[in-house]
Design an enzyme around this catalytic site. Structure first.
Site, PDB file in Angstrom:
ATOM      1  N   CYS A   1       0.620  -1.184   0.029  1.00 49.86           N
ATOM      2  CA  CYS A   1      -0.363  -0.431   0.069  1.00 49.86           C
ATOM      3  C   CYS A   1       0.748   1.685   0.187  1.00 49.86           C
ATOM      4  O   CYS A   1       1.304   2.038   1.114  1.00 49.86           O
ATOM      5  CB  CYS A   1      -0.576  -0.150   0.985  1.00 49.86           C
ATOM      6  SG  CYS A   1      -2.115   1.409   0.900  1.00 49.86           S
TER       7      CYS A   1
ATOM      8  N   CYS B   1      -0.985   4.206   2.254  1.00 47.31           N
ATOM      9  CA  CYS B   1      -0.635   3.792   3.424  1.00 47.31           C
ATOM     10  C   CYS B   1       0.758   3.895   4.057  1.00 47.31           C
ATOM     11  O   CYS B   1       0.782   4.956   5.036  1.00 47.31           O
ATOM     12  CB  CYS B   1      -0.866   2.408   4.025  1.00 47.31           C
ATOM     13  SG  CYS B   1      -2.860   2.161   2.975  1.00 47.31           S
ATOM     14  N   ASP B   2       2.292   3.497   3.219  1.00 47.14           N
ATOM     15  CA  ASP B   2       3.825   3.405   3.983  1.00 47.14           C
ATOM     16  C   ASP B   2       4.503   4.532   3.278  1.00 47.14           C
ATOM     17  O   ASP B   2       5.586   4.486   3.474  1.00 47.14           O
ATOM     18  CB  ASP B   2       4.102   2.069   4.115  1.00 47.14           C
ATOM     19  CG  ASP B   2       2.906   0.718   4.725  1.00 47.14           C
ATOM     20  OD1 ASP B   2       2.129   1.405   5.208  1.00 47.14           O
ATOM     21  OD2 ASP B   2       2.618  -0.195   3.884  1.00 47.14           O
TER      22      ASP B   2
END
Length: 361
Positions: A175, A178-179
């Protein structure tokens, strides 16, 4: 003597009948174990991520006394969903210093329990949405519910190769949104595996943080839409490695994070080295909908179809929230929002059918 003989015969016959009955009963018990008595609830929630627990919190506060099946290593992921496989979550409101994904889900679970949600650490194996009350079953528990929220999520597809497990969350992720902003990726070369719209989108996103982004694709053409391909190819920070696959990931030093990848050209067989500090899988997701056995309408990718702007599915009284019905955003906060929507819509539905035992608007 005749009386004693007759008494002995009767006792012998009684013993034979008793033994035969006991054997028959024992065999019946072994061949057909008793089915557990169904538990009754107004609302049953299937799932364990942000969508499921947000739905549980809202439903419990509305005095619906929900039952939640959180699963037991369902889809090979611990209860709590995909967030349990991540480290720092820095884009969930309320945590300015970030929070570990596992800790965030532990807090969500505790909040569900605080308001009265009954949680079963069992995986749902089948459902019956053909009649009401609906039936939701695991191997050991059967629940009859007037309404159901399906929030089982979707699992990011991963590739397996030497180093793919060792460097998961140490440079390998599924992701980018997300990261991607994590310090370990900033101003570092990064790689994305994939050839669809998701790969193009994630590669473009990562150029905000990485010094360079390599798209590794096993063919000589992308399957992404033309507009998404155009954006990626026009980005000066993106390079494409065609006809190649990752065969190994290695680290920086003995205990360091991801340091690079070994790539094999599928046409020439040549193995080359690509120094990167991050690798992102962008090869799609697998929605957890197989257990539904076709009882809800699904799209071509297996996601639950909901009425636009709602969480209503093709079966009245069954609602879907989170990534199981969202192939676009797939974020913890959007999942939580749809969990709230599902609980409120379920409450309104239950009011309509008059099952809230005296509760009115």
């Amino acid at each position: 003597m005749r009386f004693c003989s007759n008494l002995f015969t009767l006792l012998k016959r009684s013993k034979t009948l008793t033994t035969s009955a006991a054997t028959t009963a024992s065999a019946a018990m072994e061949s057909d174990p008793p089915r557990p008595s169904p538990l009754r609830t107004r609302l049953c929630i299937i799932g364990s991520g942000p969508a499921a627990h947000t739905a549980a919190i809202y439903a419990a506060r509305a005095e619906l006394k929900p039952i939640l099946f959180e699963g037991w290593m369902a889809n090979d992921i611990a209860a709590g969903g995909q967030l349990t496989t991540t480290t720092d979550v820095e884009n969930f409101p309320g945590f300015p210093d970030g929070i570990l994904g596992l800790d965030l889900m532990d807090r969500c679970r505790a909040q569900s329990v605080r308001f009265g949600t009954r949680i079963y650490s069992e995986t749902v194996t089948n459902v019956d949405f053909t009649k009401t009350p609906f039936t939701v079953s695991s191997d050991s528990t059967v629940v009859e519910a007037d309404a159901v929220v399906v929030a089982t999520g979707a699992v990011a597809r991963r590739l397996t190769f030497p180093g793919s497990v060792e460097y998961w969350n140490r440079g390998i992720s599924a992701c980018a949104v997300c990261d991607g902003a994590a310090p370990i990726f900033r101003q570092k070369p990064l790689a994305v595996i994939g050839g669809g719209d998701s790969a193009m989108e994630e590669a473009n996103f990562l150029t905000k943080y990485g010094s360079r982004v390599f798209i590794v694709h096993r063919r000589d053409a992308f399957r992404a839409s033309k507009i998404m391909q155009g954006r990626a190819m026009a980005n000066p920070k993106i390079d494409v490695v065609w006809d190649s696959e990752v065969v190994e990931a290695y680290g920086e030093g003995e205990m360091g994070p991801l340091g690079g990848l070994k790539l094999r050209n599928l046409k020439s067989g040549e193995v080359s080295d690509l120094k990167v500090s991050g690798l992102f899988f962008a090869i799609g997701h697998e929605p957890a909908t197989k257990f539904l056995d076709g009882q809800l309408e699904l799209d071509s990718d297996g996601y639950v179809v909901t009425k636009p702007g709602t969480t209503q599915t093709s079966v009245k009284g069954v609602f879907a929230a989170g990534d199981v019905q969202d192939k676009k955003f797939r974020q913890a906060i959007t999942a939580a929002g749809s969990g709230c929507m599902a609980a409120l819509e379920a409450e309104h539905y239950l009011q309509e059918i008059g099952t809230q035992e005296g509760k009115t608007d």
